[in-house]
Scaffold this active site. Structure first.
Site, PDB file in Angstrom:
ATOM      1  CE  LYS A 142      -3.572   2.435   2.517  1.00 43.67           C
ATOM      2  NZ  LYS A 142      -4.625   2.344   3.526  1.00 43.67           N
ATOM      3  CE  LYS A 183      -6.044   1.971  -0.559  1.00 47.57           C
ATOM      4  NZ  LYS A 183      -6.541   2.014   0.778  1.00 47.57           N
TER       5      LYS A 183
END
Ligand code: PBG
Length: 329
Positions: free
Chosen positions: A198, A251
């Site tokens: 992330k 992400k």
């Protein structure tokens, strides 16, 4: 004068039927996870200004939205709470309140629409008065103290009946700690979808508008990853896998297709991609201006994520995609 060519790749692009036969990647409604925002109150929905077509729902209306999603064949929803300011504190205690908004939402969904898979986010930012994913002391995000709270949060979500917990906080060691606690308490069937790679991304802006969860100071660079790094993503995936993650996530998605590809090569676990709020907002804004064909750009972007290697995609477009796929059959 025709060229003397043995291979003419255009032969297989000549008709729709041929193109269908040689299509390598498919986007299916079964690939989608629909992220939803839930707020306190009754019979209300508020459109998120920076995410046209996305709403914060009170629990009663959320249930209707989840039911619609299930009827369209969307297999899973991911839930995010709008926490009233007065319930936020420095340690995010509301995150493990058995009667908290998320816990109530999970219980109701599992009672009324049991077939849909429920994914719940594990992180402190919606609950923490600093707007950070972890506990802050003297401007530093504390790792191990935060993991203790994340474990409580994950347990309370499991107790409410969640199917999948998804730690999105990027603290070190949280996957292992959550797995151990879940197993100890008998929640061996609750899966972990780890936000492994992330990034500290500006693409999360509209999501933070939706939840009112923007950090009150500073940024998230001491825990979320540097967009410049790719090998580090593999290291994060390796650690989460060793700690017991069932699935891993990359992400954001669209600006990180190379990371999705590399992660897919590096692990045998299922790989999720999060088509984040800023990616959604850009397409919607350009569509509203009449500058692009929004539906086509949406489908092309999501297909690209599948092509890069994503097995599943979290996307605010889930319902729109489901409707579109239905029409074309
Ligand atoms: C919070 C969280 C964020 C998103 C999902 N979980 C925001 C952040 O890390 O600041 C972003 C999702 C999106 O932008 O759509 N831990």
């Amino acid at each position: 004068m025709s060229q003397d060519l043995i291979y003419r790749p255009r032969r297989l692009r000549r008709t729709e039927a041929l193109r269908q036969l040689v299509q390598e990647t498919h986007l299916r409604v079964q690939d989608l996870i629909y992220p939803l925002f839930v707020m306190e109150g009754e019979n209300q929905r508020q459109e998120v200004e920076s995410m046209p077509g996305c709403y914060r729902y009170t629990l009663d209306l959320l249930l209707k939205e989840v039911e619609e999603a299930a009827n369209l064949g969307i297999p899973a929803v991911a839930l995010f709470p709008v926490v009233p300011e007065e319930k936020k504190d420095p340690t995010g205690r509301e995150s493990f309140n058995p009667e908290g908004l998320i816990q109530r939402a999970v219980r109701r969904i599992k009672q009324e629409i049991p077939e849909i898979l429920v994914v719940t986010d594990v992180a402190l930012d919606p609950y923490n008065s600093d707007g950070h994913d972890g506990i802050v002391r003297d401007g530093v995000i504390l790792n191990d103290e935060t993991v203790e709270v994340l474990v409580k949060q994950a347990l309370s979500q499991a107790e409410a009946g969640t199917d999948v917990v998804a730690p999105s906080d990027m603290m070190d060691g949280r996957v292992g700690a959550i797995r151990e606690a879940l197993d100890e308490q008998g929640y061996t069937e609750v899966a972990i979808l780890a936000y492994s790679a992330k990034y500290a991304s500006a693409f999360y802006g509209p999501f933070r508008d939706a939840l009112g969860s923007a950090p009150k100071w500073g940024d998230k660079k001491t825990y979320q990853m540097d967009p410049a790094n790719a090998r580090e993503a593999l290291r994060e995936v390796e650690l989460d896998e060793a700690e017991g993650a069932d699935m891993v996530m990359v992400k954001p998605a669209l600006a990180y297709l190379d990371i999705i590809y590399r992660v897919k090569e590096a692990t045998d676990l299922p790989v999720a991609a999060y088509n984040v709020s800023g990616e959604y907002a850009m397409i919607k804004a350009a569509e509203q201006k009449g500058w692009i064909d929004g539906k086509k750009v949406m489908m092309e972007s999501l297909l690209a994520m599948k092509r890069a290697g994503a097995d599943m995609i979290l996307t605010y477009f889930a319902k729109e995609v489901a409707l579109l796929l239905k029409q074309s059959y």
